[in-house]
Scaffold this active site. Structure first.
Site, PDB file in Angstrom:
ATOM      1  N   SER A 193      32.211 -24.663   2.410  1.00  0.00           N
ATOM      2  CA  SER A 193      31.705 -25.463   1.684  1.00  0.00           C
ATOM      3  C   SER A 193      31.130 -26.871   2.455  1.00  0.00           C
ATOM      4  CB  SER A 193      32.605 -26.215   0.567  1.00  0.00           C
ATOM      5  OG  SER A 193      32.195 -26.981  -0.433  1.00  0.00           O
ATOM      6  N   ASP A 250      31.109 -18.427  -8.023  1.00  0.00           N
ATOM      7  CA  ASP A 250      30.893 -19.807  -7.533  1.00  0.00           C
ATOM      8  C   ASP A 250      30.130 -20.695  -8.380  1.00  0.00           C
ATOM      9  OD1 ASP A 250      30.900 -22.022  -5.864  1.00  0.00           O
ATOM     10  OD2 ASP A 250      30.502 -21.096  -4.136  1.00  0.00           O
ATOM     11  N   HIS A 288      34.765 -20.197  -5.412  1.00  0.00           N
ATOM     12  CA  HIS A 288      34.311 -20.992  -4.219  1.00  0.00           C
ATOM     13  C   HIS A 288      35.304 -21.032  -3.106  1.00  0.00           C
ATOM     14  CE1 HIS A 288      31.759 -24.172  -2.799  1.00  0.00           C
ATOM     15  NE2 HIS A 288      32.701 -25.013  -2.459  1.00  0.00           N
TER      16      HIS A 288
END
EC number: 3.1.1.85
Length: 239
Positions: A77, A192, A220
């Site tokens: 991320s 996601d 995610h």
């Protein structure tokens, strides 16, 4: 100012960058699977965990002083933005780049899928009102109803959270990404909500030299929700 690192195992150095709202403890559940093959180096990013706030240049200098000459680098991320920037600026040090549910740009625009800018603006504005509530909302968004075993770790600083949101909202490496020639893989989760799966198709077209992997049932956090598949992909990619 020292960057806080934790090291486990022996072998090929593998540096791991966490995402927004967490610290390096998020990786703990997968350490037993990685340390037989790699020297795992967990990094607390600026303002998170036990690393104090600092700008990019200070972070890069201090970090590289503490790392081996060459290493594989994985970012999840927001950590993928840090990892991508380091790979662009220090190609002699980074041997492999693994981006986990990350993107060269997180904010959506007319020709790029991502998170609407107002979502980050709302998170940013809500930080000053209730940090814990904002964190819980962001974690809920990341999980997208998936069940994962994870550790929050040390509470992030307000400055770190704000700086992280600024990075997510402003860093854009779509053009510089073309400079990367080291082996690079992007991992996406079909469920996601933060790094949309549509991003993968655009990136495959714009950056055909990279490798792409889609986790069909992941959101995610595929390294936690689908650990066995994640470890297999890592082992196949890092030679």
């Amino acid at each position: 100012m020292n960057i806080h690192l934790d090291k486990y195992g022996q072998g090929m150095p593998l540096v791991l960058f966490h995402g927004w709202g967490f610290d390096s403890q998020i990786w703990q559940p997968i350490i037993p699977y990685l340390k037989p093959k790699y020297q795992i180096i967990l990094v607390d990013l600026p303002g998170f965990g036990l690393t104090p706030m600092m700008d990019w240049e200070s972070f890069k200098k201090n970090l590289l002083d503490q790392l081996p000459d060459k290493f594989a680098l994985a970012g999840w991320s927001m950590g993928g933005l840090y990892a991508t920037r380091l790979a662009i600026e220090e190609p002699a040090r980074v041997q492999y780049l693994i981006n986990i549910t990350s993107s060269p740009r997180f904010i959506s625009d007319i020709d790029w899928p991502g998170v609407a800018e107002e979502v980050f603006v709302n998170f940013y504005n809500n930080l000053s009102k209730d940090i814990n509530k904002t964190l819980k909302e962001f974690i809920s968004l990341q999980l997208n109803k998936m069940k994962c075993d994870f550790k929050i770790g040390n509470p992030p600083s307000p400055e770190g959270l704000a700086f992280g949101l600024e990075i997510l909202g402003t860093w854009d490496f779509r053009e510089q990404l073309k400079q990367i020639s080291i082996p690079t893989v992007y991992l996406f989760g079909r469920l996601d909500p933060i790094t949309p799966v549509k991003t993968m198709a655009i990136m495959e077209k714009n950056y055909p030299n990279f490798k792409y992997v889609l986790f069909n049932r992941a959101a995610h956090m595929p390294f936690l929700s689908h650990t066995d598949l994640f470890i297999t992909i890592m082992d196949e990619f890092i030679k």
